[in-house]
Structures are given as structure tokens and as C-alpha cells.
Design a protein around this motif. Structure first.
Motif, PDB file in Angstrom:
ATOM      1  N   MET A 195      17.163  66.709  65.105  1.00 44.64           N
ATOM      2  CA  MET A 195      18.424  67.337  64.698  1.00 44.64           C
ATOM      3  C   MET A 195      18.507  68.733  65.292  1.00 44.64           C
ATOM      4  O   MET A 195      17.764  69.626  64.913  1.00 44.64           O
ATOM      5  CB  MET A 195      18.525  67.390  63.170  1.00 44.64           C
ATOM      6  CG  MET A 195      18.493  66.025  62.512  1.00 44.64           C
ATOM      7  SD  MET A 195      18.715  66.102  60.712  1.00 44.64           S
ATOM      8  CE  MET A 195      20.427  66.580  60.603  1.00 44.64           C
ATOM      9  N   ASP A 196      19.405  68.905  66.253  1.00 39.67           N
ATOM     10  CA  ASP A 196      19.566  70.180  66.948  1.00 39.67           C
ATOM     11  C   ASP A 196      20.472  71.087  66.132  1.00 39.67           C
ATOM     12  O   ASP A 196      21.608  71.379  66.532  1.00 39.67           O
ATOM     13  CB  ASP A 196      20.156  69.918  68.337  1.00 39.67           C
ATOM     14  CG  ASP A 196      19.398  70.672  69.419  1.00 39.67           C
ATOM     15  OD1 ASP A 196      18.333  71.203  69.114  1.00 39.67           O
ATOM     16  OD2 ASP A 196      19.911  70.735  70.550  1.00 39.67           O
ATOM     17  N   LEU A 197      19.965  71.534  64.984  1.00 48.82           N
ATOM     18  CA  LEU A 197      20.780  72.309  64.058  1.00 48.82           C
ATOM     19  C   LEU A 197      20.065  73.581  63.632  1.00 48.82           C
ATOM     20  O   LEU A 197      18.837  73.661  63.672  1.00 48.82           O
ATOM     21  CB  LEU A 197      21.091  71.478  62.798  1.00 48.82           C
ATOM     22  CG  LEU A 197      21.850  70.169  62.983  1.00 48.82           C
ATOM     23  CD1 LEU A 197      21.895  69.396  61.674  1.00 48.82           C
ATOM     24  CD2 LEU A 197      23.267  70.427  63.493  1.00 48.82           C
ATOM     25  N   VAL A 198      20.878  74.566  63.210  1.00 47.17           N
ATOM     26  CA  VAL A 198      20.336  75.779  62.605  1.00 47.17           C
ATOM     27  C   VAL A 198      21.084  76.027  61.298  1.00 47.17           C
ATOM     28  O   VAL A 198      22.209  75.559  61.119  1.00 47.17           O
ATOM     29  CB  VAL A 198      20.477  77.014  63.517  1.00 47.17           C
ATOM     30  CG1 VAL A 198      19.624  76.866  64.762  1.00 47.17           C
ATOM     31  CG2 VAL A 198      21.937  77.267  63.882  1.00 47.17           C
ATOM     32  N   LYS A 199      20.419  76.765  60.401  1.00 46.86           N
ATOM     33  CA  LYS A 199      21.055  77.144  59.149  1.00 46.86           C
ATOM     34  C   LYS A 199      20.918  78.645  58.967  1.00 46.86           C
ATOM     35  O   LYS A 199      19.864  79.223  59.251  1.00 46.86           O
ATOM     36  CB  LYS A 199      20.413  76.409  57.971  1.00 46.86           C
ATOM     37  CG  LYS A 199      21.124  76.678  56.638  1.00 46.86           C
ATOM     38  CD  LYS A 199      20.717  75.682  55.572  1.00 46.86           C
ATOM     39  CE  LYS A 199      21.549  75.882  54.306  1.00 46.86           C
ATOM     40  NZ  LYS A 199      21.331  74.824  53.308  1.00 46.86           N
TER      41      LYS A 199
END
Length: 302
Positions: A208-212
Motif C-alpha cells: 500500500m503506497d500510502l502515507v498518513k
């Protein structure tokens, strides 16, 4: 000897019933006019005829969900007295509202905030800046504001003890996304490494190429729904800084002026209003003076 395959005619069969799917339907000019007139009256957003195909595409899935065969049925339902129609109106506004933003968009504003506005507020003795991101979309702007102020406090200890950010939008759907604060990695790829390390968390799932956004930034932002067409904005307390950028371009001139007047009413004397780079207050006769490109300061009473 040459042989040739001879095809015999198949027995005649009844013609199949072809289902006409919603995406094959057309949003007619009169149907579009009903929607565009409602949107302008309710939200102030003008939808010219050139937007009809776009609106048709955005609403296509709602026809499937509601099991309507065409846009005529959908439009009649939305503007009916059906008890659930009001929920669909909210959904329609969510789908039609354009939400385009990214972190540190029009970065000269954030540079001016850091170099000029925050030091001036500190000099005035304000220890907890109150900020409003009006028309916050999916949250990148208020989170950028939070990052800038947090970074300023880190580099200038003692000037501020805290800060508060209110973020509003008309779309409940986009506000839900903003509260989640999860974004594609692509949205932060151009940010300085020190900003990414300090204020973003990378997904633990490598697929999952995600940031938070980190809690230290998220927790300073409160999200609420607000319609710019409301008679007044019940915003309390008055703000030191208001960002309302690239929203007014969707309104006609009288509506723009009315919105800006209400924004100014929510601003403290000496507070700062940031508009989009294509927006202006020229000829508005408001208690504002220009201090930078599309940055205005509310004048103090003499």
C-alpha cells in the motif's frame, strides 16, 4: 477437388431484450438546468452548459445504485418530497463539488505565513493563533497549515503555546476523507525529506503506497461542514488567519463579494485573509489592505 463449408441458416430466435444501462443515457439540457439552478441557488456554484457531460458522468453511478433507468427518473426523485431525497441531495452535492488540492499548494502563501504573518502575530502578543481553512477539500490545506505552524513553533520556541485550526467544506464525503488523513505516497513525494519524516507515517503494508498525517498535526485540526451560501457563518472565536483559496472562482461576482464580506466578519482586526492567486477583492470597499499577492490584512478601527 476444392471443398467449401456451407453454413446453414440458424433457426430464427426472438430478438434479445437489450438493457439500456444508465451510462448510455443522456442528461438532457432541461434536466441539467434543474440541477445547475439548484446548485447555484444552494451552494453558489455556477455550472455552465459546458459542464453537462461532466455532471452526467459523476452522477451515472447513482442511477445504478438507485436502480433508475435514466436521468429523468433521478432528477425527479432528487427534487421530490420523498423523505430520503434530502439525503440524495447531499450525495449529489458531494459528487458535483470539485475537490482539487495538494500539500503546500501555492507555496508562496505558506512562505509568507512563515516569514511574516506568524512573527507579526507573535509580536502582537497572540500566543494561540486561531486559523480557519475555508473550503478545505480533502484536508491537504489545513494539514499544511498545521505543519507550517508546528514547524515554526519548533524553530521559535516560546512564541506560541499552541494553535487551533478549523477546517470546513460543504461536502460531507470529502470531509470524511480529510478526517482519515490518508493520502497516496505520490502526494508527498516532492516535499522535503525532513517534513516527510517529521509529520507523515508511511504505511506498514509494503503493498500500500500510502502515507498518513501524524497525530501531532491531525489533532490540531477540527473539521466541520459549512455552506458558503449560509446567511452568516457562526464561527467563534474570530480568526487570526483565514485561508479561502480557489473557491470564489466558482461564484459570480455578487456572490464572491457576499462571501468575502462574511469571511471578513469572522476575522479579527489585524488578521490575515489569504485568497487564491486568481481571486481578488478589487472594488469591494472592504476594511482590507493588500500585504502580499492575494494576501490581505483587516484594518484596525481608529
Amino acid at each position: 477437388m476444392n471443398t467449401q463449408t456451407v453454413k446453414t441458416a440458424a433457426p430464427s430466435r426472438p430478438s434479445p431484450v437489450v438493457k439500456v444501462y444508465p451510462q448510455q443515457q443522456q442528461l438532457t439540457p432541461p434536466q441539467f438546468k434543474r440541477i445547475s439552478s439548484f446548485m447555484e441557488k444552494t451552494t453558489g456554484i455556477k455550472l455552465p452548459e459546458s459542464k453537462r457531460t461532466m455532471i452526467q458522468a459523476r452522477l451515472a453511478n447513482r442511477l445504478k445504485v438507485l436502480n433508475f433507468d435514466n436521468y429523468a427518473q433521478y432528477v425527479d426523485y432528487v427534487f421530490s418530497s420523498n423523505e430520503t431525497a434530502s439525503d440524495e441531495i447531499t450525495m449529489m452535492i458531494d459528487l458535483i463539488t470539485t475537490n482539487l488540492t495538494h500539500f503546500f499548494r501555492e507555496n508562496t502563501h505558506f512562505e509568507f505565513l512563515n516569514s511574516t504573518v506568524l512573527p507579526e502575530l507573535a509580536k502582537e502578543g497572540i500566543i494561540i493563533p486561531d486559523v480557519w481553512s475555508a473550503g478545505c477539500s480533502s484536508g491537504e490545506e489545513p494539514y499544511t497549515l498545521s505543519i507550517v505552524i508546528a514547524d515554526y513553533m519548533k524553530k521559535n520556541p516560546g512564541q506560541f503555546t499552541d494553535y487551533r485550526i478549523l477546517a470546513t467544506d460543504i461536502s460531507t464525503k470529502i470531509l470524511s476523507k480529510a478526517v482519515e488523513a490518508v493520502y497516496p505516497m505520490e502526494t508527498v513525494k516532492n516535499l522535503p525529506d525532513e517534513i516527510k519524516r517529521a509529520y507523515f507515517l508511511k504505511s506498514k503494508n509494503p503493498d500500500m503506497d500510502l502515507v498518513k498525517v501524524k497525530p501531532i498535526i491531525r489533532n490540531k485540526v477540527q473539521f466541520e461542514r459549512l455552506n458558503f451560501m449560509d446567511g452568516s457563518y457562526r464561527i467563534s472565536p474570530k480568526k487570526d488567519i483565514i485561508f479561502c483559496r480557489n473557491v470564489l472562482i466558482y461564484f459570480d461576482k455578487p456572490t464572491q463579494l457576499a462571501v468575502i464580506k462574511k469571511l471578513v466578519d469572522c476575522l479579527k482586526p489585524g488578521g490575515f485573509l489569504f485568497l487564491g492567486h486568481s481571486e481578488t477583492i478589487f472594488g469591494s470597499n472592504l476594511p482590507l489592505k493588500t500585504v502580499s499577492t492575494t494576501v490581505f490584512q483587516k484594518t484596525r478601527e481608529k
